[in-house]
Structures are given as C-alpha cells and as structure tokens.
Design an enzyme around this catalytic site. Structure first.
Site, mmCIF file in Angstrom:
data_model
loop_
_atom_site.group_PDB
_atom_site.id
_atom_site.type_symbol
_atom_site.label_atom_id
_atom_site.label_comp_id
_atom_site.label_asym_id
_atom_site.label_seq_id
_atom_site.Cartn_x
_atom_site.Cartn_y
_atom_site.Cartn_z
ATOM 1 N N SER A 16 0.804 -1.224 0.000
ATOM 2 C CA SER A 16 0.000 0.000 0.000
ATOM 3 C C SER A 16 0.838 1.275 0.000
ATOM 4 O O SER A 16 0.521 2.218 -0.748
ATOM 5 C CB SER A 16 -0.961 0.000 1.197
ATOM 6 O OG SER A 16 -1.957 -0.980 1.031
ATOM 7 N N THR A 66 -5.976 -3.512 6.813
ATOM 8 C CA THR A 66 -5.878 -4.890 6.338
ATOM 9 C C THR A 66 -6.136 -5.812 7.518
ATOM 10 O O THR A 66 -6.513 -5.369 8.611
ATOM 11 C CB THR A 66 -4.508 -5.129 5.671
ATOM 12 O OG1 THR A 66 -4.486 -6.428 5.089
ATOM 13 C CG2 THR A 66 -3.366 -4.978 6.655
ATOM 14 N N LYS A 70 -10.320 -5.372 9.666
ATOM 15 C CA LYS A 70 -11.437 -4.941 8.829
ATOM 16 C C LYS A 70 -12.789 -5.014 9.528
ATOM 17 O O LYS A 70 -13.683 -4.213 9.237
ATOM 18 C CB LYS A 70 -11.466 -5.756 7.528
ATOM 19 C CG LYS A 70 -10.269 -5.502 6.626
ATOM 20 C CD LYS A 70 -10.382 -6.265 5.322
ATOM 21 C CE LYS A 70 -9.191 -6.010 4.410
ATOM 22 N NZ LYS A 70 -9.322 -6.701 3.115
ATOM 23 N N ASN A 91 -12.195 -1.580 4.861
ATOM 24 C CA ASN A 91 -10.763 -1.526 4.543
ATOM 25 C C ASN A 91 -10.278 -0.094 4.339
ATOM 26 O O ASN A 91 -9.100 0.125 4.081
ATOM 27 C CB ASN A 91 -10.436 -2.378 3.315
ATOM 28 C CG ASN A 91 -10.818 -1.693 2.007
ATOM 29 O OD1 ASN A 91 -11.812 -0.964 1.939
ATOM 30 N ND2 ASN A 91 -10.030 -1.933 0.972
ATOM 31 N N ASP A 107 -12.609 -2.974 -1.545
ATOM 32 C CA ASP A 107 -12.253 -4.285 -2.100
ATOM 33 C C ASP A 107 -13.299 -4.752 -3.110
ATOM 34 O O ASP A 107 -12.961 -5.289 -4.166
ATOM 35 C CB ASP A 107 -12.141 -5.326 -0.982
ATOM 36 C CG ASP A 107 -10.887 -5.171 -0.141
ATOM 37 O OD1 ASP A 107 -9.866 -4.701 -0.684
ATOM 38 O OD2 ASP A 107 -10.921 -5.531 1.049
ATOM 39 N N GLY A 130 -12.711 -21.357 -1.706
ATOM 40 C CA GLY A 130 -12.444 -20.821 -0.381
ATOM 41 C C GLY A 130 -13.670 -20.182 0.227
ATOM 42 O O GLY A 130 -14.685 -19.954 -0.453
ATOM 43 N N ALA A 131 -13.562 -19.874 1.542
ATOM 44 C CA ALA A 131 -14.734 -19.349 2.247
ATOM 45 C C ALA A 131 -14.364 -18.373 3.351
ATOM 46 O O ALA A 131 -15.110 -18.223 4.320
ATOM 47 C CB ALA A 131 -15.536 -20.508 2.838
ATOM 48 N N TYR A 219 -0.939 -12.182 -4.947
ATOM 49 C CA TYR A 219 -0.003 -11.430 -5.787
ATOM 50 C C TYR A 219 1.455 -11.730 -5.470
ATOM 51 O O TYR A 219 2.352 -11.319 -6.217
ATOM 52 C CB TYR A 219 -0.266 -9.913 -5.695
ATOM 53 C CG TYR A 219 -0.030 -9.289 -4.332
ATOM 54 C CD1 TYR A 219 1.242 -8.894 -3.937
ATOM 55 C CD2 TYR A 219 -1.085 -9.086 -3.450
ATOM 56 C CE1 TYR A 219 1.455 -8.315 -2.694
ATOM 57 C CE2 TYR A 219 -0.888 -8.513 -2.213
ATOM 58 C CZ TYR A 219 0.389 -8.125 -1.840
ATOM 59 O OH TYR A 219 0.604 -7.546 -0.610
#
Length: 277
Positions: A16, A66, A70, A91, A107, A130-131, A219
């Site tokens: 960031s 982050t 959040k 966020n 986001d 995913g969850a 990333y």
C-alpha cells in the site's frame, strides 16, 4: 501536510505505501505522506485515539486497513458505508476535518473494476474457491455481475453454512460443494480463487482445454501454479495485484478527493516493487 497510512498485523509486506505514494507523486501532492503501522485488534482503539500524538506533522486524512482489522474497526466508526456494511468489513477509513471517522470498503468495487478492465462485465455463473473474508467480498462483487448460481468450494460444513448465509444476505444464489470436488469449479466461466498461497496449486493439473476467466487474489508469489497453468491454456487471468491496485485507486480518491487516481502509475510502481522483492 495531510497524512495517511496502512494498519494491520503483519504489515511489513504491504504494498500500500508503494501504491499510494506513487499516486501522490503523479497527482502532484508532494506534501502528502503515507506510512505503515503494525497494529493488531487489541491495539486498534488506542491507536485511533492517539493519532494526533504520533510523530510527524499534518492532519490525518485516512487509513487503509488490512487483516485483522477490517471487522474490528466497525464499532469505532461514526458512519459505515453500505458496501462495507453488507460484508461487515471496512478496509478504508476516511478522517474528516471535523474529526468524524467514516468507514468504507473498496475491495468489492475494486474486484468489479479489475474484472471489467479484463473485459468481464457479466457472467452466467461463477465458482469461488475458499470461504474466508475475501470470499464474502467475492460474493458481494458477484452480486453485481453474475446472473446465475455461484458454487463455493469449501472444506467444512461450517464454512458451507457461512457461505450460504452470505449468499442470502447479499442476494446471491449460492450452492456449496466439498473442496475435494474443486476441480469441477474450473469449468465455470469465472473462477475466483480466494485461498492462501499453495492451497490451489494441485488444481493446476485440472485446468480445462478452453478455460474462462480466473481471478486469483494472490499477488506474491506470482504467478501461482494455477494462474500459470490457466494462462498456458489460453484463459484470461486477473491477479491479486490487479485487485490491490484497483482498490487502492478508490482509496486514494476517497482520501484525497482527487479523481481519477493514476491507475497506470500505481500499477507500475507495484510491479516494480514485486520485481525487486
């Protein structure tokens, strides 16, 4: 001299500062600063209360948040935007000149913008791998662009229940399936992988001959095994840096009041930073 920063724990890896500082340079905001602070849930209330006492000069304009902050920040805010309320995740914290704390979530619109940039405007159906917290944001994004069912591949009945509840709350038709059947997800026109590094690597061998679009929110490391195999089969890939940049663009606009934020310069700075790491 306006000030901004990113908070979280751990925070040393955050890109960031690189993205926001690149935006400030491009926008000519030479007096703006953007830093990072290691802050966990327990320390957050005291940190916010003591912002004015931190070293440095200038008014605080905003904070990026982050994990794990959040959700923890919500009770500390004066106002929470609709998008953030929908997924119970903030966020972005905008600090007004009269001292109010306004929470938002970039986001979700960042996901939509990243997909739109790659030509994905609408999809008939989608799959989510995913969850966790990112998966709920993915469902909120899909509520805006998916016309049909979303299948979530999860590891436990508890996670399955959570994803179905999020679907009901967000107005998305969610079907859940076992993680052991996740290879089936790869035939969906849009697959959003929200799993930690390495979790979906084994699925690389199951990428179909003509895949649709993969949105892998990681990333670093990049490309993931799944993203690499997907691109090798000719499928479109949207990566975690795309999401990070698009959500940061919206943060810069909210905090500075300047539009549009310089997407290209921010992405170039992020790519350079990842290349050096």
């Amino acid at each position: 001299m306006p000030r901004a920063a990113v908070l979280g724990s751990p925070i040393a890896h955050s890109l960031s500062p690189v993205l926001h500082r690149a935006a400030y340079t491009e926008l000519g905001l030479t007096d703006w600063t953007y830093d990072r602070y290691e802050v966990d849930e327990a320390a957050l209330p005291g940190f916010l209360a003591g912002l004015a006492d931190l070293p440095g000069d200038g008014r605080w304009a905003g904070l990026s948040l982050t994990m794990p902050l959040k959700r923890a920040v919500i009770p500390l805010l004066d106002e929470v935007g609709d998008t953030a309320s929908a997924v119970e995740a903030v966020n972005t914290l905008v600090l007004t000149e009269d001292g109010r704390r306004l929470g938002d979530n970039t986001d979700i619109p960042g996901m939509v913008a990243a997909l739109r940039e790659r030509g994905v405007e609408r999809v008939a159906s989608a799959a989510v791998l995913g969850a966790g917290a990112t998966a709920s944001s993915a469902l909120a994004a899909l509520a805006q662009i998916c016309d049909g069912e979303v299948t979530a591949y999860v590891r436990s009945d508890t996670r399955a229940d959570e994803m179905r509840q999020w679907g009901e709350r967000l107005g998305v038709a969610v079907r859940t399936a076992a993680w052991e059947d996740a290879a089936e997800a790869l035939s969906a026109p849009l697959v959003i992988s929200t799993t930690p590094a390495g979790t979906a690597d084994a699925l690389a061998a199951d990428v179909p001959e003509r895949p649709g679009t993969l949105f892998d929110v990681l990333y670093d490391p990049w490309p993931t095994a799944l993203a690499s195999a997907w691109a090798g089969c000719g499928g479109a890939v949207v990566g975690g840096l795309d999401l990070l940049v698009h959500q940061a663009v919206l943060q810069v606009e909210l905090m500075t009041g300047r539009k549009p934020a310089p997407l290209a310069a921010m992405r170039a700075a992020g790519e350079a930073a990842l290349h050096r790491s």
